[in-house]
Write a protein that holds these residues in place. Structure first.
Motif, mmCIF file in Angstrom:
data_model
loop_
_atom_site.group_PDB
_atom_site.id
_atom_site.type_symbol
_atom_site.label_atom_id
_atom_site.label_comp_id
_atom_site.label_asym_id
_atom_site.label_seq_id
_atom_site.Cartn_x
_atom_site.Cartn_y
_atom_site.Cartn_z
ATOM 1 N N ILE A 151 43.303 37.756 46.892
ATOM 2 C CA ILE A 151 43.724 37.327 48.226
ATOM 3 C C ILE A 151 42.602 36.532 48.886
ATOM 4 N N TYR A 152 41.380 36.951 48.662
ATOM 5 C CA TYR A 152 40.237 36.228 49.224
ATOM 6 C C TYR A 152 40.050 34.880 48.521
ATOM 7 N N LEU A 153 40.310 34.842 47.229
ATOM 8 C CA LEU A 153 40.246 33.568 46.516
ATOM 9 C C LEU A 153 41.285 32.605 47.080
ATOM 10 N N GLY A 154 42.475 33.131 47.379
ATOM 11 C CA GLY A 154 43.496 32.291 47.986
ATOM 12 C C GLY A 154 43.032 31.724 49.312
ATOM 13 N N TRP A 155 42.358 32.550 50.118
ATOM 14 C CA TRP A 155 41.823 32.079 51.397
ATOM 15 C C TRP A 155 40.794 30.975 51.185
ATOM 16 N N VAL A 156 39.908 31.154 50.208
ATOM 17 C CA VAL A 156 38.882 30.144 49.923
ATOM 18 C C VAL A 156 39.530 28.806 49.575
ATOM 19 N N LEU A 180 33.734 37.123 54.198
ATOM 20 C CA LEU A 180 34.296 37.722 52.979
ATOM 21 C C LEU A 180 33.183 38.135 52.014
ATOM 22 N N VAL A 181 32.193 37.279 51.866
ATOM 23 C CA VAL A 181 31.087 37.577 50.952
ATOM 24 C C VAL A 181 30.350 38.838 51.390
ATOM 25 N N VAL A 182 30.135 38.977 52.689
ATOM 26 C CA VAL A 182 29.434 40.146 53.208
ATOM 27 C C VAL A 182 30.304 41.393 53.146
ATOM 28 N N ALA A 183 31.603 41.240 53.400
ATOM 29 C CA ALA A 183 32.503 42.393 53.515
ATOM 30 C C ALA A 183 32.899 42.988 52.174
ATOM 31 N N VAL A 184 32.943 42.179 51.123
ATOM 32 C CA VAL A 184 33.446 42.654 49.829
ATOM 33 C C VAL A 184 32.686 43.867 49.292
ATOM 34 N N SER A 198 37.980 54.935 37.488
ATOM 35 C CA SER A 198 38.880 53.868 37.056
ATOM 36 C C SER A 198 38.504 52.535 37.706
ATOM 37 N N TYR A 199 37.962 52.599 38.942
ATOM 38 C CA TYR A 199 37.543 51.347 39.570
ATOM 39 C C TYR A 199 36.254 50.828 38.939
ATOM 40 N N ASP A 200 35.388 51.723 38.509
ATOM 41 C CA ASP A 200 34.182 51.291 37.794
ATOM 42 C C ASP A 200 34.555 50.580 36.500
ATOM 43 N N ALA A 201 35.546 51.122 35.799
ATOM 44 C CA ALA A 201 36.006 50.491 34.567
ATOM 45 C C ALA A 201 36.623 49.124 34.858
ATOM 46 N N TYR A 202 37.369 49.040 35.954
ATOM 47 C CA TYR A 202 37.982 47.760 36.347
ATOM 48 C C TYR A 202 36.908 46.730 36.682
ATOM 49 N N ARG A 203 35.872 47.142 37.397
ATOM 50 C CA ARG A 203 34.782 46.227 37.730
ATOM 51 C C ARG A 203 34.068 45.739 36.468
ATOM 52 N N HIS A 204 33.970 46.600 35.488
ATOM 53 C CA HIS A 204 33.328 46.207 34.231
ATOM 54 C C HIS A 204 34.190 45.188 33.482
ATOM 55 N N THR A 205 35.509 45.351 33.570
ATOM 56 C CA THR A 205 36.430 44.442 32.876
ATOM 57 C C THR A 205 36.567 43.115 33.600
ATOM 58 N N VAL A 206 36.717 43.162 34.915
ATOM 59 C CA VAL A 206 36.866 41.955 35.740
ATOM 60 C C VAL A 206 35.540 41.727 36.464
ATOM 61 N N ARG A 207 34.778 40.796 35.988
ATOM 62 C CA ARG A 207 33.398 40.627 36.451
ATOM 63 C C ARG A 207 33.306 40.034 37.842
ATOM 64 N N TRP A 208 34.171 39.052 38.155
ATOM 65 C CA TRP A 208 33.993 38.263 39.366
ATOM 66 C C TRP A 208 34.745 38.854 40.541
ATOM 67 N N ARG A 209 34.127 38.805 41.711
ATOM 68 C CA ARG A 209 34.723 39.365 42.915
ATOM 69 C C ARG A 209 35.753 38.424 43.518
ATOM 70 N N ILE A 210 35.351 37.175 43.805
ATOM 71 C CA ILE A 210 36.251 36.248 44.480
ATOM 72 C C ILE A 210 36.441 34.962 43.682
ATOM 73 N N VAL A 211 35.359 34.274 43.378
ATOM 74 C CA VAL A 211 35.435 32.972 42.705
ATOM 75 C C VAL A 211 34.910 33.099 41.288
ATOM 76 N N PRO A 212 35.744 32.873 40.278
ATOM 77 C CA PRO A 212 35.281 32.978 38.889
ATOM 78 C C PRO A 212 34.082 32.066 38.623
ATOM 79 N N GLY A 213 33.081 32.631 37.975
ATOM 80 C CA GLY A 213 31.894 31.860 37.627
ATOM 81 C C GLY A 213 30.892 31.683 38.749
ATOM 82 N N LEU A 214 31.228 32.160 39.959
ATOM 83 C CA LEU A 214 30.342 31.955 41.097
ATOM 84 C C LEU A 214 30.012 33.267 41.809
ATOM 85 N N TYR A 215 31.038 34.044 42.154
ATOM 86 C CA TYR A 215 30.785 35.266 42.918
ATOM 87 C C TYR A 215 31.886 36.285 42.619
#
Length: 215
Positions: A151-156, A180-184, A198-215
């Motif tokens: 949703i944040y990527l969509g906003w960006v 968004l960067v501060v709040a995430v 389960s969220y730790d495992a998800y974070r390990h699988t999906v590396r990027w928070r908002i923008v792939p390759g950047l953040y």
């Protein structure tokens, strides 16, 4: 519905920012607009934290906690958009076909936002129903397979992929994206408390928070 009115007001403000005024000081506008958005951001982040939500729940009853949060946040966002200070200046205007390509990115941002919201329950986001008492299922489908906060990527995409970039639009995009960067990290801390390992495992699988390759 106040949530829809808030979204419409935000869209209206962004469209109007596409026409730069003849006058509008940069520093004054930047300071005032940052303060305005900071008021919204403070509520949006602080009242979303677990201890604060528990305190609000005791005041308004559990079924009304989520609707109350959304109503207040929506009213604050409407106020921010209406009070937003104009800033003079235009950085660039893209001619066709580049403008069409950038418009396609904005359209993709809108579709991405709607699809990501649908997957985690639009009714809860809009305050039409209370947040489930149980943790529920961790959503890892669709765009959630590529970034943890689509949703944040969509906003960006919506605020940065503008063919006509005025100074006012740039300030709006920069301030909201910085929030968004501060709040995430704080939001992810709450998600970790809600979903556990389960969220730790998800974070390990999906590396990027908002923008792939950047953040």
């Amino acid at each position: 519905m106040i949530f829809v009115v808030a979204l419409a007001t935000g869209a209206w403000r962004f469209v109007t920012l596409g026409t730069a005024p003849d006058e509008g000081p940069l520093i004054e506008g930047l300071l005032i607009n940052t303060l305005l958005f900071g008021v919204f951001a403070l509520h949006h982040s602080v009242l979303a934290r677990g201890p604060v939500k528990a305190r609000v729940t005791r005041l308004v009853t559990p079924p009304l906690e989520r609707p109350t949060y959304v109503w207040v946040a929506s009213l604050l966002f409407i106020g921010v958009c209406i009070a937003w200070r104009p800033i003079a200046g235009t950085l660039y205007r893209m001619p066709p076909p580049w403008a069409w390509a950038v418009g396609t990115l904005q359209f993709a941002g809108g579709i991405l936002t709607l699809d990501a919201a649908r997957r985690i329950d639009v009714r809860v986001l809009a305050g039409l129903r209370p947040e489930p008492a149980e943790s529920g299922e961790l959503v890892a489908r669709g765009a959630y397979r590529f970034v943890r906060h689509p949703i944040y990527l969509g906003w960006v995409l919506l605020v940065w992929a503008a063919s006509d970039m005025t100074t006012g639009r740039l300030v709006f995009a920069a301030i909201s994206t910085a929030y968004l960067v501060v709040a995430v990290p704080f939001e992810e801390r709450s998600l970790r408390c809600r979903f556990g390992p389960s969220y730790d495992a998800y974070r390990h699988t999906v590396r990027w928070r908002i923008v792939p390759g950047l953040y």
